[in-house]
Motif scaffolding. Structure first.
Motif, PDB file in Angstrom:
ATOM      1  N   LEU A 160       0.757  -1.116  -0.101  1.00  0.00           N
ATOM      2  CA  LEU A 160       0.092   0.000   0.069  1.00  0.00           C
ATOM      3  C   LEU A 160       0.859   1.249   0.076  1.00  0.00           C
ATOM      4  O   LEU A 160       1.970   1.359   0.700  1.00  0.00           O
ATOM      5  CB  LEU A 160      -1.143  -0.107   1.249  1.00  0.00           C
ATOM      6  N   TYR A 161       0.633   2.203  -0.991  1.00  0.00           N
ATOM      7  CA  TYR A 161       1.203   3.536  -1.037  1.00  0.00           C
ATOM      8  C   TYR A 161       0.571   4.602  -0.537  1.00  0.00           C
ATOM      9  O   TYR A 161       1.030   5.668  -1.079  1.00  0.00           O
ATOM     10  CB  TYR A 161       1.811   3.482  -2.434  1.00  0.00           C
ATOM     11  N   SER A 162      -0.457   4.676   0.140  1.00  0.00           N
ATOM     12  CA  SER A 162      -1.213   5.621   0.671  1.00  0.00           C
ATOM     13  C   SER A 162      -2.224   5.323   1.855  1.00  0.00           C
ATOM     14  O   SER A 162      -2.281   3.947   1.991  1.00  0.00           O
ATOM     15  CB  SER A 162      -2.409   6.253  -0.520  1.00  0.00           C
ATOM     16  N   LEU A 163      -2.336   5.844   2.691  1.00  0.00           N
ATOM     17  CA  LEU A 163      -3.352   5.833   3.996  1.00  0.00           C
ATOM     18  C   LEU A 163      -4.672   5.317   3.435  1.00  0.00           C
ATOM     19  O   LEU A 163      -5.445   4.299   3.811  1.00  0.00           O
ATOM     20  CB  LEU A 163      -3.297   7.051   4.679  1.00  0.00           C
ATOM     21  N   VAL A 164      -4.957   5.929   2.200  1.00  0.00           N
ATOM     22  CA  VAL A 164      -6.279   5.386   1.655  1.00  0.00           C
ATOM     23  C   VAL A 164      -6.050   4.098   0.998  1.00  0.00           C
ATOM     24  O   VAL A 164      -5.501   4.179  -0.181  1.00  0.00           O
ATOM     25  CB  VAL A 164      -7.187   6.742   0.829  1.00  0.00           C
ATOM     26  N   PRO A 165      -6.826   3.058   1.114  1.00  0.00           N
ATOM     27  CA  PRO A 165      -6.437   2.061   0.280  1.00  0.00           C
ATOM     28  C   PRO A 165      -7.352   1.799  -1.146  1.00  0.00           C
ATOM     29  O   PRO A 165      -8.370   2.491  -1.282  1.00  0.00           O
ATOM     30  CB  PRO A 165      -7.091   0.781   1.338  1.00  0.00           C
TER      31      PRO A 165
ATOM     32  N   SER B  71      -5.139   7.254  -4.202  1.00  0.00           N
ATOM     33  CA  SER B  71      -3.862   7.540  -4.957  1.00  0.00           C
ATOM     34  C   SER B  71      -2.759   6.900  -4.483  1.00  0.00           C
ATOM     35  O   SER B  71      -2.779   6.105  -3.287  1.00  0.00           O
ATOM     36  CB  SER B  71      -3.812   9.021  -5.024  1.00  0.00           C
ATOM     37  N   THR B  72      -1.671   7.119  -5.158  1.00  0.00           N
ATOM     38  CA  THR B  72      -0.475   6.439  -4.687  1.00  0.00           C
ATOM     39  C   THR B  72       0.880   7.194  -4.589  1.00  0.00           C
ATOM     40  O   THR B  72       2.130   7.246  -5.246  1.00  0.00           O
ATOM     41  CB  THR B  72      -0.099   5.258  -5.674  1.00  0.00           C
ATOM     42  N   PRO B  73       0.915   8.437  -3.486  1.00  0.00           N
ATOM     43  CA  PRO B  73       1.829   9.274  -3.436  1.00  0.00           C
ATOM     44  C   PRO B  73       3.152   8.797  -2.836  1.00  0.00           C
ATOM     45  O   PRO B  73       4.163   9.260  -3.123  1.00  0.00           O
ATOM     46  CB  PRO B  73       1.221  10.245  -2.398  1.00  0.00           C
ATOM     47  N   PHE B  74       2.991   7.538  -2.188  1.00  0.00           N
ATOM     48  CA  PHE B  74       4.485   7.066  -1.590  1.00  0.00           C
ATOM     49  C   PHE B  74       5.101   6.503  -2.747  1.00  0.00           C
ATOM     50  O   PHE B  74       6.450   6.439  -2.677  1.00  0.00           O
ATOM     51  CB  PHE B  74       4.166   6.227  -0.477  1.00  0.00           C
ATOM     52  N   PHE B  75       4.386   5.698  -3.656  1.00  0.00           N
ATOM     53  CA  PHE B  75       5.043   5.253  -4.578  1.00  0.00           C
ATOM     54  C   PHE B  75       5.561   6.314  -5.832  1.00  0.00           C
ATOM     55  O   PHE B  75       6.551   6.227  -6.194  1.00  0.00           O
ATOM     56  CB  PHE B  75       4.085   4.331  -5.578  1.00  0.00           C
ATOM     57  N   ASP B  76       4.732   7.262  -5.824  1.00  0.00           N
ATOM     58  CA  ASP B  76       5.401   8.550  -6.816  1.00  0.00           C
ATOM     59  C   ASP B  76       6.656   9.033  -6.229  1.00  0.00           C
ATOM     60  O   ASP B  76       7.425   9.547  -7.054  1.00  0.00           O
ATOM     61  CB  ASP B  76       4.158   9.572  -6.651  1.00  0.00           C
TER      62      ASP B  76
ATOM     63  N   PHE C 126      -8.995  14.923  -1.511  1.00  0.00           N
ATOM     64  CA  PHE C 126      -8.506  13.839  -1.085  1.00  0.00           C
ATOM     65  C   PHE C 126      -6.980  13.211  -1.644  1.00  0.00           C
ATOM     66  O   PHE C 126      -6.235  12.899  -0.791  1.00  0.00           O
ATOM     67  CB  PHE C 126      -9.347  12.420  -1.108  1.00  0.00           C
ATOM     68  N   ARG C 127      -6.934  13.576  -2.835  1.00  0.00           N
ATOM     69  CA  ARG C 127      -5.771  13.221  -3.570  1.00  0.00           C
ATOM     70  C   ARG C 127      -4.751  14.231  -3.054  1.00  0.00           C
ATOM     71  O   ARG C 127      -3.292  13.982  -2.752  1.00  0.00           O
ATOM     72  CB  ARG C 127      -5.724  13.404  -5.166  1.00  0.00           C
ATOM     73  N   GLU C 128      -5.038  15.437  -2.648  1.00  0.00           N
ATOM     74  CA  GLU C 128      -4.081  16.639  -2.231  1.00  0.00           C
ATOM     75  C   GLU C 128      -3.831  16.070  -1.066  1.00  0.00           C
ATOM     76  O   GLU C 128      -2.525  16.221  -0.530  1.00  0.00           O
ATOM     77  CB  GLU C 128      -4.714  18.092  -2.477  1.00  0.00           C
ATOM     78  N   LEU C 129      -4.601  15.855  -0.047  1.00  0.00           N
ATOM     79  CA  LEU C 129      -4.444  15.572   1.318  1.00  0.00           C
ATOM     80  C   LEU C 129      -3.189  14.286   1.432  1.00  0.00           C
ATOM     81  O   LEU C 129      -2.465  14.268   2.259  1.00  0.00           O
ATOM     82  CB  LEU C 129      -5.821  14.780   1.980  1.00  0.00           C
ATOM     83  N   GLN C 130      -3.514  13.151   0.413  1.00  0.00           N
ATOM     84  CA  GLN C 130      -2.437  12.125   0.579  1.00  0.00           C
ATOM     85  C   GLN C 130      -1.232  12.625   0.120  1.00  0.00           C
ATOM     86  O   GLN C 130      -0.067  12.036   0.551  1.00  0.00           O
ATOM     87  CB  GLN C 130      -2.993  10.923  -0.355  1.00  0.00           C
TER      88      GLN C 130
END
Length: 519
Positions: free
Chosen positions: A321-326, A333-338, A469-473
């Motif tokens: 998982l690459y975000s708090l939102v699964p 979204s996947t901000p940690f992967f980005d 939500f995407r900006e929050l992540q």
């Protein structure tokens, strides 16, 4: 969740049920009508008082002993009336929510449930404000008014998710004559108006539940007594299953057992549903913690190998998982992967050097002894230490309540923890985790994050909140107060002599023990 719904909410969760093993119709010899069904779990109950618990094990029990005004039906993603006959927002501002209490409700002791009891139940959560309680869920609740059978909730800001919140264990209605207004009840008893009454209860041992003949609400009447047995860890839960000491097993069998489930297993039914249970590393950002410097948290994020954790520790039963939102929840979204697409020690080294942080950084990683938590923490420590940039001490804590108190007190630089959705909306994976006064008790607070959370709660059409939500992540990935690790499905195992286990849990946080019965 700690692991829960009006017409105004658009839900992005699709609940599925996996293939089940062969269904036989003959009950086990010596089991049947009149005999309590035994359900095993390695979840723990931290408190019998709804004002003092915000965790999966406690809320699972609350689902059966208490009622909330609203609840979630199996296979449904929106709240429906339970203790209420009807609920709705008043006006278009999403700041006034009103419910009409169902007539004829009684607590297990025989006293009638009143609107004043509902007000008392919500007021005391905020007044007590327990470190382990659900007060963070009600950050927008300003006041509660009770008049006849009508309960009116006045909110400080628009909150389209409020109906979901009172459908959770946090909305459990308690008897105002037995639960103090400003202190937790600590006599080891529970009085509610749910489908079951709680009989003998042994902390970390068992809970005996008997069908409540006076129950009036959304759930079907319970048909058999249930004994819930609590096990210290997955190994003990699996041993009890192998020894036939339990008929149903839920949360969590060892990864190798889950990986080996197949339709050919004898006398074993299983189902996997949901898929939104998540696990993260939480960083203590208070001054004095080794994880307080942003560069330290970013460096950890740069070297964690999620696929290796998923494959080697969890045997492929979880998904990186690459975000708090699964995945599966609208707004994912996947901000940690980005930002950190693959483990990179050189990136981590540069982050620390540029910030003037000397290596190796000494970290204490806290973990509760349950499931594969300890092997998982050891794998994380191994990955960090292999870079030469960190020295990690894994500190395992046996009891769940002790673990909660320890991380709330800041005893760890970081700790790992699971999260089960209270309700299927991206808000529930962000507001209670990274909002002001979050349930993670890690000292994190950020105005931009708080402002965005408030904005997302103002949309009755939840699709309109997706951009925020995407900006929050993205902000979470920049600040790294938490580091998401994986998400998984919810597995339930049962014997052939048991019916209804496929409805026990569906990832919405409600534990439907009343669905269980002997064939």
């Amino acid at each position: 969740m700690k692991s829960v719904r009006t017409k105004v909410i658009a839900v992005g969760l699709v609940i599925g049920v996996a293939a089940v093993g062969a269904w036989q119709l003959l009950p086990e010899e010596g089991r049947g009508s009149g005999t309590a069904l035994r359900v095993g779990t390695s979840d723990a109950v931290s408190s019998l008082d709804p004002a003092g618990a915000y965790d999966a094990g406690s809320w699972a029990l609350f689902s059966n002993v208490f009622q909330s005004l609203l609840t979630i039906k199996s296979g449904c993603g929106t709240p429906v009336p339970d203790a209420a006959s009807a609920c709705k927002f008043i006006g278009q501002k999403l700041t006034t929510y009103q419910c009409e209490l169902r007539p004829g409700l009684k607590f297990s002791g025989g006293r009638a449930v009143t609107a004043e009891d509902v007000k008392h139940s919500l007021d005391r959560i905020k007044a007590i404000n327990s470190d382990q309680g659900p007060a963070p869920l009600f950050n927008t609740l300003e006041s509660v008014k009770a008049e006849d059978r009508t309960v009116t909730f006045n909110l400080s800001a628009p909150d389209a998710t409020f109906p979901f919140k009172i459908a959770t264990g946090a909305g459990s209605i308690v008897d105002k004559e037995k639960y103090p207004a400003k202190a937790l009840r600590e006599d080891g008893k529970a009085d509610g108006s749910g489908p079951f009454t709680l009989g003998a209860y042994r902390p970390a041992g068992s809970a005996e539940l008997k069908p409540n003949p006076g129950y009036l609400g959304q759930a079907k009447p319970a048909r058999t007594a249930v004994t819930v047995r609590y096990f210290k860890d997955s190994a003990q839960l699996n041993q009890a299953w192998q020894d036939r000491q339990i008929e149903v097993a839920h949360r969590d069998m060892p990864p190798d057992v889950l990986a080996g489930l197949n339709p050919g297993l004898k006398d074993t039914r299983y189902q996997a549903s949901g898929g939104t249970e998540t696990r993260s590393t939480v960083f203590n950002v208070r001054p004095g913690s080794a994880a307080a410097p942003l560069a330290v948290r970013q460096a950890v994020a740069a070297v964690i190998d999620r696929p290796k954790v998923a494959g080697e520790v969890h045997k492929g039963t979880v998904t990186p998982l690459y975000s708090l939102v699964p995945a599966g929840i609208a707004g994912h979204s996947t901000p940690f992967f980005d930002s950190y697409s693959s483990p990179n020690a050189a990136t981590a080294k540069k982050l620390l050097k540029d910030a003037g942080v000397g290596a190796p950084v000494s970290l204490t990683l806290g973990v509760n002894v349950r499931g594969a938590n300890v092997p998982e923490a050891e794998e994380i420590a191994k990955q960090l230490q292999s870079t030469g940039l960190f020295q990690v001490k894994v500190k395992a804590v046996d009891q769940w309540a002790d673990f909660q108190k320890a991380y709330a007190a800041g005893e760890f630089d970081a700790y790992t923890i699971g999260w089960i959705a209270d309700f299927p909306d991206a808000d529930n994976f962000l507001a209670p985790l990274v909002g002001a006064d979050s349930s993670m008790n890690n000292g994190f607070s950020d105005k931009a994050v708080g402002d965005l959370i408030a904005r997302t709660q103002s949309f009755s059409d939840r699709a309109q909140a997706a951009g925020d939500f995407r900006e929050l992540q993205k902000l979470v990935a920049q600040h790294v107060p938490m580091l998401p690790l994986w998400q998984k499905k919810d597995y339930v195992m049962s014997r052939d002599a048991v019916s209804g286990a496929q409805y026990l849990s569906d990832g919405t946080g409600v534990w439907r023990l009343w669905e269980l019965n002997w064939l």
